[in-house]
Design an enzyme around this catalytic site. Structure first.
Site, PDB file in Angstrom:
ATOM      1  N   ASP A  15      68.892-130.195 -46.855  1.00 39.30           N
ATOM      2  CA  ASP A  15      68.516-130.983 -45.682  1.00 39.30           C
ATOM      3  C   ASP A  15      67.676-132.197 -46.083  1.00 39.30           C
ATOM      4  O   ASP A  15      66.950-132.166 -47.082  1.00 39.30           O
ATOM      5  CB  ASP A  15      67.718-130.100 -44.714  1.00 39.30           C
TER       6      ASP A  15
ATOM      7  N   HIS B 127      73.534-139.233 -47.934  1.00 38.62           N
ATOM      8  CA  HIS B 127      74.484-138.169 -48.252  1.00 38.62           C
ATOM      9  C   HIS B 127      75.089-138.366 -49.636  1.00 38.62           C
ATOM     10  O   HIS B 127      75.307-137.401 -50.379  1.00 38.62           O
ATOM     11  CB  HIS B 127      75.587-138.113 -47.187  1.00 38.62           C
TER      12      HIS B 127
ATOM     13  N   SER C 186      78.089-127.919 -41.537  1.00 39.34           N
ATOM     14  CA  SER C 186      78.078-126.782 -40.623  1.00 39.34           C
ATOM     15  C   SER C 186      79.057-126.990 -39.466  1.00 39.34           C
ATOM     16  O   SER C 186      79.513-128.111 -39.194  1.00 39.34           O
ATOM     17  CB  SER C 186      76.667-126.565 -40.058  1.00 39.34           C
ATOM     18  N   THR C 187      79.367-125.913 -38.768  1.00 40.83           N
ATOM     19  CA  THR C 187      80.223-126.012 -37.594  1.00 40.83           C
ATOM     20  C   THR C 187      79.566-126.859 -36.510  1.00 40.83           C
ATOM     21  O   THR C 187      80.256-127.423 -35.658  1.00 40.83           O
ATOM     22  CB  THR C 187      80.518-124.605 -37.039  1.00 40.83           C
ATOM     23  N   GLU C 188      78.243-126.981 -36.557  1.00 42.00           N
ATOM     24  CA  GLU C 188      77.523-127.804 -35.577  1.00 42.00           C
ATOM     25  C   GLU C 188      77.493-129.285 -35.957  1.00 42.00           C
ATOM     26  O   GLU C 188      77.209-130.134 -35.112  1.00 42.00           O
ATOM     27  CB  GLU C 188      76.084-127.298 -35.418  1.00 42.00           C
ATOM     28  N   ASN C 189      77.787-129.600 -37.215  1.00 37.51           N
ATOM     29  CA  ASN C 189      77.709-130.987 -37.668  1.00 37.51           C
ATOM     30  C   ASN C 189      78.779-131.887 -37.064  1.00 37.51           C
ATOM     31  O   ASN C 189      78.682-133.124 -37.152  1.00 37.51           O
ATOM     32  CB  ASN C 189      77.780-131.072 -39.191  1.00 37.51           C
TER      33      ASN C 189
ATOM     34  N   ARG D  43      65.346-124.031 -48.192  1.00 41.41           N
ATOM     35  CA  ARG D  43      65.651-125.140 -47.293  1.00 41.41           C
ATOM     36  C   ARG D  43      64.724-126.299 -47.617  1.00 41.41           C
ATOM     37  O   ARG D  43      63.503-126.150 -47.644  1.00 41.41           O
ATOM     38  CB  ARG D  43      65.488-124.764 -45.828  1.00 41.41           C
TER      39      ARG D  43
END
Length: 254
Positions: free
Chosen positions: A32, A49, A77-80, A200
């Site tokens: 992150d 990135h 992630s699936t949320e990205n 993290r």
């Protein structure tokens, strides 16, 4: 990684399920802080990135010296998908470029690469590259690098449960025999040991839907360093810190 596509034997050594020595055998990292790193320098988020992708190589290369056999990184992630279309498209392009550029180097370094997550939503070219990288490195027995791409812990458990339910419906599995050892055989990570240490970066103290089942007894480190600034030296320090922890897995030492 679709369930059942890996023909290799399970990676866990039954005689030594927790690994050898005092350091972590399997480290998982939530990488992150790329966007904030770039914005602090007046650059677009994608610049961060790209810097973060370059950091991955250094971390992978230092694993053997630290006794780390398995490294799992959270790439997307699936949320990205909720991010801007520009950022998502840029990330997908970065993943394709990273795989194409690093394939031969990873193979030469004896790194075994796997991908976990749901590939259905990914574009065909990226899926082809992922498949090619897995094939290129499938006989390697050095560091096992797992890349979580379009991955979410809840999504993984839901997909695993569907496969388990189908096996029950097909008569392949007796529901009376289902226990906490059954579901892991249907997870994307079914050939990997559970992580010992989850890191993290960037100062956030949450797990963001990452390896929810597998990390039940993992140790956690939430550090302020932004991912593009993360170094092999910092990873070594975290490994030493892990080695000083008293891991009892619910038991009490007498």
């Amino acid at each position: 990684m679709a369930f059942g596509t890996d023909s290799g034997t399970p990676a866990v050594d039954a005689a030594d399920p927790d690994g050898s020595g005092d350091g972590p055998r399997h480290i998982a990292i939530i990488m992150d802080g790329n966007g904030r790193w770039a914005q602090a320098r007046g650059r677009p988020r994608l610049f961060g990135h790209h810097a973060g992708a370059r950091r991955v190589r250094e971390v992978v290369e230092c694993c053997p010296d630290l006794g780390v056999k398995y490294l799992t990184i959270f790439a997307f992630s699936t949320e990205n998908w909720k991010r801007t279309q520009v950022e998502v498209a840029g990330l997908m392009s970065l993943f394709r470029r990273y795989i194409s550029k690093e394939m031969k180097a990873l193979a030469a370094k004896n790194v075994r690469v796997r991908f976990i997550g749901d590939r259905v939503r990914l574009d065909r070219k990226l899926i082809q590259l992922m498949d090619a990288l897995e094939r290129e490195t499938e006989t390697n027995d050095g560091t096992h690098l797992t890349i979580a791409l379009n991955y979410g812990g809840r999504d993984e458990v839901a997909r695993a449960t569907k496969r388990l339910a189908q096996d029950v419906a097909d008569g392949k599995l007796d529901p009376e025999n289902v226990d906490e050892e059954t579901l892991p055989r249907y997870l994307d990570t079914h050939v990997l040991p559970d992580p010992d240490l989850v890191i993290r970066t960037s100062g956030e103290a949450r797990i963001s839907n990452f390896l929810l089942w597998q990390s039940a007894y993992a140790e956690y480190e939430f550090i302020d360093t932004l991912w593009p600034d993360f170094t092999a030296e910092e990873l070594a320090r975290l490994c030493r810190s892990y080695g000083r922890r008293d891991r009892r897995f619910g038991a009490v030492k007498t």
